[in-house]
Write an enzyme that holds these catalytic residues in place. Sequence first.
Site, PDB file in Angstrom:
ATOM      1  N   PHE A  16       0.803  -1.238   0.000  1.00  0.00           N
ATOM      2  CA  PHE A  16       0.000   0.000   0.000  1.00  0.00           C
ATOM      3  C   PHE A  16       0.832   1.283   0.000  1.00  0.00           C
ATOM      4  CE2 PHE A  16      -2.139  -3.295   2.606  1.00  0.00           C
ATOM      5  CZ  PHE A  16      -3.081  -3.689   1.672  1.00  0.00           C
ATOM      6  N   ALA A  17       2.080   1.197  -0.453  1.00  0.00           N
ATOM      7  CA  ALA A  17       2.938   2.389  -0.490  1.00  0.00           C
ATOM      8  C   ALA A  17       2.840   3.141  -1.815  1.00  0.00           C
ATOM      9  CB  ALA A  17       4.391   1.998  -0.220  1.00  0.00           C
ATOM     10  N   GLY A  18       2.213   2.541  -2.820  1.00  0.00           N
ATOM     11  CA  GLY A  18       2.105   3.196  -4.119  1.00  0.00           C
ATOM     12  C   GLY A  18       3.138   2.728  -5.128  1.00  0.00           C
ATOM     13  N   GLU A  85       5.456  -6.655  -8.799  1.00  0.00           N
ATOM     14  CA  GLU A  85       5.654  -7.754  -7.843  1.00  0.00           C
ATOM     15  C   GLU A  85       6.975  -8.477  -8.129  1.00  0.00           C
ATOM     16  OE1 GLU A  85       3.839  -7.863  -5.298  1.00  0.00           O
ATOM     17  OE2 GLU A  85       1.884  -7.057  -5.852  1.00  0.00           O
ATOM     18  N   GLU A 160       4.793 -16.558   0.365  1.00  0.00           N
ATOM     19  CA  GLU A 160       4.002 -16.119  -0.779  1.00  0.00           C
ATOM     20  C   GLU A 160       2.517 -16.385  -0.567  1.00  0.00           C
ATOM     21  OE1 GLU A 160       3.318 -17.453  -5.308  1.00  0.00           O
ATOM     22  OE2 GLU A 160       5.409 -17.362  -4.690  1.00  0.00           O
ATOM     23  N   ILE A 161       1.825 -15.372  -0.077  1.00  0.00           N
ATOM     24  CA  ILE A 161       0.366 -15.404  -0.010  1.00  0.00           C
ATOM     25  C   ILE A 161      -0.113 -14.108  -0.654  1.00  0.00           C
ATOM     26  CG2 ILE A 161      -1.653 -15.337   1.476  1.00  0.00           C
ATOM     27  CD1 ILE A 161      -0.372 -17.287   3.284  1.00  0.00           C
ATOM     28  N   GLY A 163      -2.545 -11.232  -1.661  1.00  0.00           N
ATOM     29  CA  GLY A 163      -3.719 -10.610  -1.066  1.00  0.00           C
ATOM     30  C   GLY A 163      -3.552  -9.119  -0.953  1.00  0.00           C
ATOM     31  N   CYS A 172       3.724   0.986  10.926  1.00  0.00           N
ATOM     32  CA  CYS A 172       4.972   1.624  11.349  1.00  0.00           C
ATOM     33  C   CYS A 172       5.723   0.645  12.264  1.00  0.00           C
ATOM     34  CB  CYS A 172       4.675   2.932  12.086  1.00  0.00           C
ATOM     35  SG  CYS A 172       3.830   2.702  13.667  1.00  0.00           S
ATOM     36  N   CYS A 175       3.683  -0.066  15.612  1.00  0.00           N
ATOM     37  CA  CYS A 175       2.456  -0.853  15.443  1.00  0.00           C
ATOM     38  C   CYS A 175       2.715  -2.249  14.884  1.00  0.00           C
ATOM     39  CB  CYS A 175       1.464  -0.098  14.570  1.00  0.00           C
ATOM     40  SG  CYS A 175       0.859   1.424  15.368  1.00  0.00           S
TER      41      CYS A 175
END
Length: 178
Positions: A16-18, A85, A160-161, A163, A172, A175
Amino acid sequence: MAMYGGQIHLIIGPMFAGKSTELIRLVKRYQIARYKCLVVKYEKDARYGNGVRTHDNTCISAVPTASLDDVESISEHVEVIGIDEGQFFPNIVSFCERMANAGKVLIVAALDGTFQRKPFTNICELIPLAENVTKLNAVCMYCYKDASFSKRLGNETEIEIIGGSDKYKSVCRKCYFF
């Protein structure tokens, strides 16, 4: 084979970093400049059909493959190769080096680390061969600070999953350990 003009641009970071968004942006820029482009995606990632699609639904056509060797013959006819990927292609280092030495521009989007914060070795080996390395951060899905890591939801231990937000969160350092 040309030994000059080729280059490797590596885009790394957590989920989700772009990374795919940046890959698409760069490839589209080359397309506008009338370069012949090929985008390759990992065959087992069938979430979005035959294209590379970002989490916000931006899409570009791509050739699905399990091995970069399978696209080497069609790579001869293009000037720019985008690979999404990249961490899932075991021979990415040799392929990128060969193609860049042949004068091609390679744009590789890849995770730099696993959900266990272990390196994807093939991507780490690509760093010293790249002319440009961009490390992107995401937003922590818990505290909204910069996120450098991908945390898997669930108890699977395989590396390797495939999703999206159903399987992973960007987090971070603090977290990550919650």
